[in-house]
Design an enzyme around this catalytic site. Structure first.
Site, PDB file in Angstrom:
ATOM      1  N   HIS A  97       0.806  -1.221   0.000  1.00  0.00           N
ATOM      2  CA  HIS A  97       0.000   0.000   0.000  1.00  0.00           C
ATOM      3  C   HIS A  97       0.839   1.272   0.000  1.00  0.00           C
ATOM      4  O   HIS A  97       0.359   2.344   0.338  1.00  0.00           O
ATOM      5  CB  HIS A  97      -1.000  -0.021   1.161  1.00  0.00           C
ATOM      6  CG  HIS A  97      -2.318  -0.626   0.742  1.00  0.00           C
ATOM      7  ND1 HIS A  97      -2.415  -1.477  -0.318  1.00  0.00           N
ATOM      8  CD2 HIS A  97      -3.566  -0.494   1.220  1.00  0.00           C
ATOM      9  CE1 HIS A  97      -3.663  -1.852  -0.473  1.00  0.00           C
ATOM     10  NE2 HIS A  97      -4.400  -1.261   0.446  1.00  0.00           N
ATOM     11  N   ASP A 164      -5.622   5.822   9.698  1.00  0.00           N
ATOM     12  CA  ASP A 164      -7.005   6.062   9.270  1.00  0.00           C
ATOM     13  C   ASP A 164      -7.606   4.844   8.575  1.00  0.00           C
ATOM     14  O   ASP A 164      -8.817   4.672   8.546  1.00  0.00           O
ATOM     15  CB  ASP A 164      -7.056   7.233   8.275  1.00  0.00           C
ATOM     16  CG  ASP A 164      -6.639   8.530   8.944  1.00  0.00           C
ATOM     17  OD1 ASP A 164      -6.609   8.567  10.187  1.00  0.00           O
ATOM     18  OD2 ASP A 164      -6.350   9.498   8.220  1.00  0.00           O
ATOM     19  N   GLU A 279      -8.185  15.260  14.094  1.00  0.00           N
ATOM     20  CA  GLU A 279      -7.535  15.412  12.782  1.00  0.00           C
ATOM     21  C   GLU A 279      -8.132  16.639  12.108  1.00  0.00           C
ATOM     22  O   GLU A 279      -8.826  17.435  12.758  1.00  0.00           O
ATOM     23  CB  GLU A 279      -7.733  14.158  11.905  1.00  0.00           C
ATOM     24  CG  GLU A 279      -6.881  12.983  12.324  1.00  0.00           C
ATOM     25  CD  GLU A 279      -6.713  11.927  11.241  1.00  0.00           C
ATOM     26  OE1 GLU A 279      -7.117  12.165  10.085  1.00  0.00           O
ATOM     27  OE2 GLU A 279      -6.172  10.847  11.556  1.00  0.00           O
TER      28      GLU A 279
HETATM   29  P1  FAD Z   1       4.064  -2.038   2.133  1.00  0.00           P
HETATM   30  O1  FAD Z   1       3.633  -0.962   1.223  1.00  0.00           O
HETATM   31  O2  FAD Z   1       3.908  -3.421   1.645  1.00  0.00           O
HETATM   32  O3  FAD Z   1       5.543  -1.797   2.612  1.00  0.00           O
HETATM   33  C1  FAD Z   1       6.009  -0.531   2.966  1.00  0.00           C
HETATM   34  C2  FAD Z   1       7.529  -0.558   3.167  1.00  0.00           C
HETATM   35  O4  FAD Z   1       7.838  -1.281   4.342  1.00  0.00           O
HETATM   36  C3  FAD Z   1       8.286  -1.244   2.040  1.00  0.00           C
HETATM   37  O5  FAD Z   1       9.543  -0.652   1.908  1.00  0.00           O
HETATM   38  C4  FAD Z   1       8.417  -2.669   2.534  1.00  0.00           C
HETATM   39  O6  FAD Z   1       9.526  -3.316   1.962  1.00  0.00           O
HETATM   40  C5  FAD Z   1       8.554  -2.459   4.029  1.00  0.00           C
HETATM   41  N1  FAD Z   1       7.944  -3.515   4.831  1.00  0.00           N
HETATM   42  C6  FAD Z   1       6.745  -4.102   4.658  1.00  0.00           C
HETATM   43  N2  FAD Z   1       6.538  -5.002   5.622  1.00  0.00           N
HETATM   44  C7  FAD Z   1       7.628  -4.973   6.421  1.00  0.00           C
HETATM   45  C8  FAD Z   1       8.023  -5.676   7.585  1.00  0.00           C
HETATM   46  N3  FAD Z   1       7.254  -6.607   8.129  1.00  0.00           N
HETATM   47  N4  FAD Z   1       9.222  -5.390   8.138  1.00  0.00           N
HETATM   48  C9  FAD Z   1      10.018  -4.444   7.601  1.00  0.00           C
HETATM   49  N5  FAD Z   1       9.714  -3.759   6.498  1.00  0.00           N
HETATM   50  C10 FAD Z   1       8.524  -4.020   5.921  1.00  0.00           C
HETATM   51  N6  FAD Z   1      -0.132   5.693   7.033  1.00  0.00           N
HETATM   52  C11 FAD Z   1      -0.248   6.283   8.229  1.00  0.00           C
HETATM   53  O7  FAD Z   1       0.727   6.404   8.972  1.00  0.00           O
HETATM   54  N7  FAD Z   1      -1.454   6.783   8.645  1.00  0.00           N
HETATM   55  C12 FAD Z   1      -2.581   6.652   7.906  1.00  0.00           C
HETATM   56  O8  FAD Z   1      -3.659   7.083   8.322  1.00  0.00           O
HETATM   57  C13 FAD Z   1      -2.483   5.999   6.646  1.00  0.00           C
HETATM   58  N8  FAD Z   1      -3.571   5.824   5.863  1.00  0.00           N
HETATM   59  C14 FAD Z   1      -3.450   5.187   4.665  1.00  0.00           C
HETATM   60  C15 FAD Z   1      -4.583   4.979   3.874  1.00  0.00           C
HETATM   61  C16 FAD Z   1      -4.486   4.329   2.668  1.00  0.00           C
HETATM   62  C17 FAD Z   1      -5.726   4.115   1.843  1.00  0.00           C
HETATM   63  C18 FAD Z   1      -3.225   3.868   2.217  1.00  0.00           C
HETATM   64  C19 FAD Z   1      -3.095   3.184   0.901  1.00  0.00           C
HETATM   65  C20 FAD Z   1      -2.094   4.058   2.973  1.00  0.00           C
HETATM   66  C21 FAD Z   1      -2.196   4.720   4.208  1.00  0.00           C
HETATM   67  N9  FAD Z   1      -1.077   4.930   5.010  1.00  0.00           N
HETATM   68  C22 FAD Z   1      -1.212   5.546   6.237  1.00  0.00           C
HETATM   69  C23 FAD Z   1       0.265   4.573   4.541  1.00  0.00           C
HETATM   70  C24 FAD Z   1       0.718   3.237   5.041  1.00  0.00           C
HETATM   71  O9  FAD Z   1       1.125   3.347   6.384  1.00  0.00           O
HETATM   72  C25 FAD Z   1       1.898   2.785   4.204  1.00  0.00           C
HETATM   73  O10 FAD Z   1       1.446   2.549   2.916  1.00  0.00           O
HETATM   74  C26 FAD Z   1       2.619   1.616   4.778  1.00  0.00           C
HETATM   75  O11 FAD Z   1       3.656   1.317   3.922  1.00  0.00           O
HETATM   76  C27 FAD Z   1       1.788   0.385   5.079  1.00  0.00           C
HETATM   77  O12 FAD Z   1       1.391  -0.325   3.961  1.00  0.00           O
HETATM   78  P2  FAD Z   1       1.722  -1.883   3.796  1.00  0.00           P
HETATM   79  O13 FAD Z   1       1.473  -2.595   5.066  1.00  0.00           O
HETATM   80  O14 FAD Z   1       0.975  -2.303   2.597  1.00  0.00           O
HETATM   81  O15 FAD Z   1       3.274  -1.861   3.544  1.00  0.00           O
END
Ligand code: FAD
Length: 528
Positions: A97, A164, A279
């Site tokens: 994400h 969020d 917020e």
């Molecule tokens: P990924 O996108 O899969 O990974 C993100 C990064 O972390 C990459 O570099 C990956 O290699 C690394 N990673 C993934 N898993 C691990 C792990 N277990 N250990 C170490 N590294 C890892 N963020 C906020 O803070 N507040 C919000 O309110 C918020 N709202 C959001 C709403 C939406 C609709 C979206 C799409 C994103 C939002 N985000 C928010 C952002 C979100 O926190 C980031 O996208 C975050 O990366 C989490 O997504 P993911 O779990 O899919 O991680």
């Protein structure tokens, strides 16, 4: 008979998951001799799915996708790469994400973290509610926050700080910070973690905390996946409320809006009498004319009133404080209403422009799910998202507003949402990797441009808008930090980390000497 035996042994090997995947030209062939090889997939169907992310702004294909069952599987893969003569990139992917390719592994292996929870046959979420210690949850790094919420609520408990949107993974958000409307009081999610299990970039499995292997603990929290893969996090819990009174208050004067927001997050308003969540959003005036006529929060009637307010003001936007007060059904409505009224009496929103909802705790925390449903139904969820998130010091937020909302975005109407809310800097631990503005301000604002590009032309335009925001900050000398940062050169990263840069490189050399982890962040030379 021989043919039958051959077919039987083939079928048995498939059933046992022992089918050797086709080796990939870009990876060492002996990788496919390891015991974990059956969990690698090299077919283009699988690799294509791991070639982009929510943002759709970057594309790069891995050679393989790895489906671990346990943290030890991840350790074996990383150990193999880091000790190989030709190390290959490894990127844990939570939900993918991110929006600038941060979870991609060009030419390497993407680790599909979510397969760990599935394979374990249970959720890898364990709540400790009974001991002498305050309650906590041990959650696998691959777990979604919505599942953590459901599991902890069974004990009447919940984590204190939420993003969020809850369809994000624990490891993914902890690698950034995890911010939301509760962070002003409790800090970001990373400030609520007590212990981690991490697989480092050399394939070692390490448990760390503030007292044990603390350099890895602080490095991994906000560490952008650079120092290790988080496979378990111990997160502090508190008693969960049953219900939430959720309000939006409309302003057209940004100075009043920010003054009230800062009042609500200040120590002047104690925990007992204050909101549990604060917020804010900015809605550009043109969107009232051209945008949707209702939203999951605002009815058509509300939107009509807001549109009339927008049209009779000089302001380029309506600013909303979004706030929430938790309560339990056993407290009388009367007491809660009095508490809310006492707070609202001290604020300067437009009289009568209070919009209230009364929902369950889960409905409140999972509110973006509803927006996701609406956007999916009109084909606006799976589109490019050139998002930009900044932390702006309190002392410069009005200059920022003047330059951006009263400046080049005054007559614009890009699709998307703009968030703007303050947090208290003393709730952040500077030993962790996440960066906040370094000046003297004790409060900074998260300003998030959550754009949706509905056409190719939109992508270009929104990227230009983002550049204009960054240019404005540079020209007006507004010291900001990007949250969920994206920099295209190492100089950009050096500037981002500032005085922390040398520590970052030291820790990288210690925990990921071959720089194989999360290459999509493009922080280290071998990753660019
Ligand atoms: P990924 O996108 O899969 O990974 C993100 C990064 O972390 C990459 O570099 C990956 O290699 C690394 N990673 C993934 N898993 C691990 C792990 N277990 N250990 C170490 N590294 C890892 N963020 C906020 O803070 N507040 C919000 O309110 C918020 N709202 C959001 C709403 C939406 C609709 C979206 C799409 C994103 C939002 N985000 C928010 C952002 C979100 O926190 C980031 O996208 C975050 O990366 C989490 O997504 P993911 O779990 O899919 O991680």
């Amino acid at each position: 008979v021989a043919l039958a035996l051959l077919i039987t042994s083939f079928l048995l090997s498939v059933v046992a998951g022992q089918l050797r995947p086709l080796p990939s030209a870009g990876l060492p062939s002996d990788l496919f001799d390891l015991g974990i090889a059956s969990r690698l997939r090299t077919d283009t169907n699988t690799t294509a799915k791991a070639s982009t992310d929510f943002g759709q702004m970057a594309k790069a294909s891995p050679e393989a996708v790895f489906h671990p069952r346990t943290p030890a599987d991840i350790a074996a893969l990383i150990r193999f790469s880091s000790s190989s003569l030709a190390p290959f990139p490894v990127a844990p992917r939570g939900q993918g994400h991110s929006w600038r390719g941060q979870s991609l592994a060009p030419g390497g292996v993407v680790v599909d973290m979510r397969s760990m929870g599935r394979a374990a046959g249970h959720r890898r979420i364990n709540v400790s509610a009974a001991g002498a210690e305050p309650p906590y949850v041990d959650a696998g790094g691959e777990q979604l926050w919505i599942d953590v919420l459901r599991a902890t609520l069974q004990h009447g408990l919940a984590p204190r700080v939420w993003t969020d949107y809850l369809r994000l993974t624990v490891g993914g958000t902890l690698s950034n910070a995890g911010i939301g409307g509760q962070a002003f009081r409790h800090g970001p999610q990373i400030a609520n973690v007590q212990e981690l299990d991490v697989v480092t970039g050399t394939g070692e499995m390490v448990t760390c905390s503030r007292d044990k292997n603390s350099d890895l603990f602080f490095a991994a929290l906000g560490g952008l996946g650079q120092f290790g893969v988080i496979t378990r996090a111990r997160i502090r819990l508190e008693p969960a409320p049953k219900r939430v009174r959720w309000v939006r208050l409309a302003y057209t004067d940004v100075a009043m809006f920010t003054k009230d927001q800062e009042f609500l997050i200040s120590s002047q308003v104690g925990e007992e009498v204050g909101f549990n969540y604060v917020e804010g959003q900015v809605q550009l005036n043109r969107s009232f004319v051209e945008g949707p006529k209702s939203t999951p929060f605002f009815s058509t009637l509300d939107m009509n009133r807001l549109a009339r307010l927008a049209s009779r003001t000089e302001s380029p936007a309506i600013y909303y404080i979004e706030a929430a007060m938790y309560y339990n059904e056993d407290t009388t409505i009367h007491v809660d209403q009095q508490k809310m009224d006492a707070l609202l009496d001290q604020l300067s929103f437009h009289p009568g422009f209070v919009f209230t909802k009364d929902v369950t705790f889960v409905q409140f925390l999972d509110r973006v799910r509803e927006e996701e449903r609406v956007l999916r139904s009109v084909g606006m969820w799976e589109v490019p998202h050139p998002w930009l998130n900044l932390f702006i010091p309190r002392s410069r937020i009005l200059d920022f507003d003047t330059g951006v909302f009263k400046g080049f975005l005054r007559d614009a109407n890009p699709a998307g949402i703009i968030l703007m809310y303050p947090m208290n800097k003393d709730r952040w631990d500077n030993q962790m990797t996440t960066m906040t503005p370094t000046g003297d301000d004790d409060v900074f604002y998260a300003v998030s441009f959550l754009w949706s590009a509905l056409s190719v032309g939109d992508v270009e335009q929104l990227e230009k808008a983002n550049e204009s925001v960054l240019d404005l900050c540079a020209k007006a000398d507004i010291e900001f930090k990007q949250y969920l940062p994206h920099h295209t050169s190492q100089d950009g990263w050096k500037q981002h980390f500032g005085a922390k840069w040398s520590k970052i490189t030291e820790l990288k050399a210690k925990y990921d000497p071959q720089a194989i982890l999360s290459p999509g962040q493009k922080i280290f030379p071998s990753q660019t």
